[in-house]
Design a protein around this motif. Structure first.
Motif, PDB file in Angstrom:
ATOM      1  N   GLY A 178       2.528   6.828  -6.371  1.00  0.00           N
ATOM      2  CA  GLY A 178       1.544   7.908  -6.875  1.00  0.00           C
ATOM      3  C   GLY A 178       1.512   9.189  -6.712  1.00  0.00           C
ATOM      4  N   CYS A 179       2.209   9.871  -5.246  1.00  0.00           N
ATOM      5  CA  CYS A 179       1.543  11.534  -4.454  1.00  0.00           C
ATOM      6  C   CYS A 179       2.803  11.837  -5.499  1.00  0.00           C
ATOM      7  N   ALA A 236       1.298   3.952  -2.723  1.00  0.00           N
ATOM      8  CA  ALA A 236       1.276   5.776  -2.690  1.00  0.00           C
ATOM      9  C   ALA A 236       2.059   6.258  -3.475  1.00  0.00           C
ATOM     10  N   ILE A 237       3.295   6.531  -2.160  1.00  0.00           N
ATOM     11  CA  ILE A 237       4.126   7.422  -1.835  1.00  0.00           C
ATOM     12  C   ILE A 237       4.361   7.522  -3.353  1.00  0.00           C
ATOM     13  N   THR A 262      -3.556   9.392   2.159  1.00  0.00           N
ATOM     14  CA  THR A 262      -3.527   8.360   1.859  1.00  0.00           C
ATOM     15  C   THR A 262      -3.821   7.388   3.733  1.00  0.00           C
ATOM     16  N   GLN A 308       0.706  -1.794   0.248  1.00  0.00           N
ATOM     17  CA  GLN A 308      -0.481  -0.044   0.092  1.00  0.00           C
ATOM     18  C   GLN A 308       0.956   0.865  -0.052  1.00  0.00           C
ATOM     19  N   ALA A 309       2.058   1.166   0.892  1.00  0.00           N
ATOM     20  CA  ALA A 309       3.112   2.339   0.969  1.00  0.00           C
ATOM     21  C   ALA A 309       3.065   3.025  -0.096  1.00  0.00           C
ATOM     22  N   CYS A 343      -0.374  15.106  -0.054  1.00  0.00           N
ATOM     23  CA  CYS A 343      -1.256  13.958  -1.234  1.00  0.00           C
ATOM     24  C   CYS A 343      -1.157  12.356  -0.423  1.00  0.00           C
ATOM     25  N   VAL A 344       0.055  12.226   0.730  1.00  0.00           N
ATOM     26  CA  VAL A 344       0.028  10.710   0.858  1.00  0.00           C
ATOM     27  C   VAL A 344      -0.301  11.132   1.901  1.00  0.00           C
ATOM     28  N   VAL A 394      -1.613   5.783   4.624  1.00  0.00           N
ATOM     29  CA  VAL A 394       0.132   5.967   4.529  1.00  0.00           C
ATOM     30  C   VAL A 394       0.240   7.540   5.784  1.00  0.00           C
TER      31      VAL A 394
END
Length: 157
Positions: A108-109, A105-106, A139, A101-102, A135-136, A141
């Motif tokens: 992508g941001c 997410a990171i 999420t 997941q992390a 952004c992060v 995260v």
């Protein structure tokens, strides 16, 4: 008498093991606190309090603080953004974060927020760091980060 000896030995064991346990946790926590203190030198008490409460308004002092903080930890690079793999490793890896997941997410941001507009130079990098961080935070995260930093600030990590 045997029970008293057992309790005493158990207490001695925890007393001897406690510095080791604290040392394992404290190096990462100390690095976070050191970066926080170094980057927050010019903040007012009110600004520092808001940041400690994880309230990151869109303001120049917040953008500069976040860029300083993540850069000092060597988890942000001005040419590529957040270093997702290093962040995961620095914060305990798979033991503490859902890596599946992390990382997306990171990353992508980083991609979604990279340099908007025609500006260039340090201001754009600082703005990019702020946008990527916000952004992060949106999420799972980010929720983990808020809890972890609260624990670090309050001496629980």
């Amino acid at each position: 008498m045997a029970r008293r000896s057992q309790i005493w030995l158990l207490g001695l064991y925890f007393l001897l093991e406690l510095p080791l346990i604290l040392a394992i946790r404290s190096s990462q926590s100390l690095a976070l606190l050191r970066a926080r203190d170094q980057c927050g030198r010019e903040l007012t008490a009110g600004q520092r309090l808001l940041l400690d409460r994880m309230q990151f308004e869109d303001a120049p002092h917040v953008r500069h603080y976040l860029h300083c903080f993540w850069s000092r930890l060597q988890l942000w690079q001005d040419d590529s953004g957040f270093q997702a793999q290093r962040i995961v490793q620095s914060f305990g890896g798979e033991r503490r974060l859902n890596v599946e997941q992390a990382l997306p997410a990171i990353n992508g941001c980083n991609a979604k927020t990279r340099f908007r507009g025609s500006g260039s130079g340090m201001g754009s990098v600082v703005d990019w760091c702020f946008r990527a961080f916000v952004c992060v935070l949106a999420t799972p995260v980010g929720e983990w980060y808020k809890r972890h930093m609260s624990d670090v600030i309050n001496g629980n990590a």
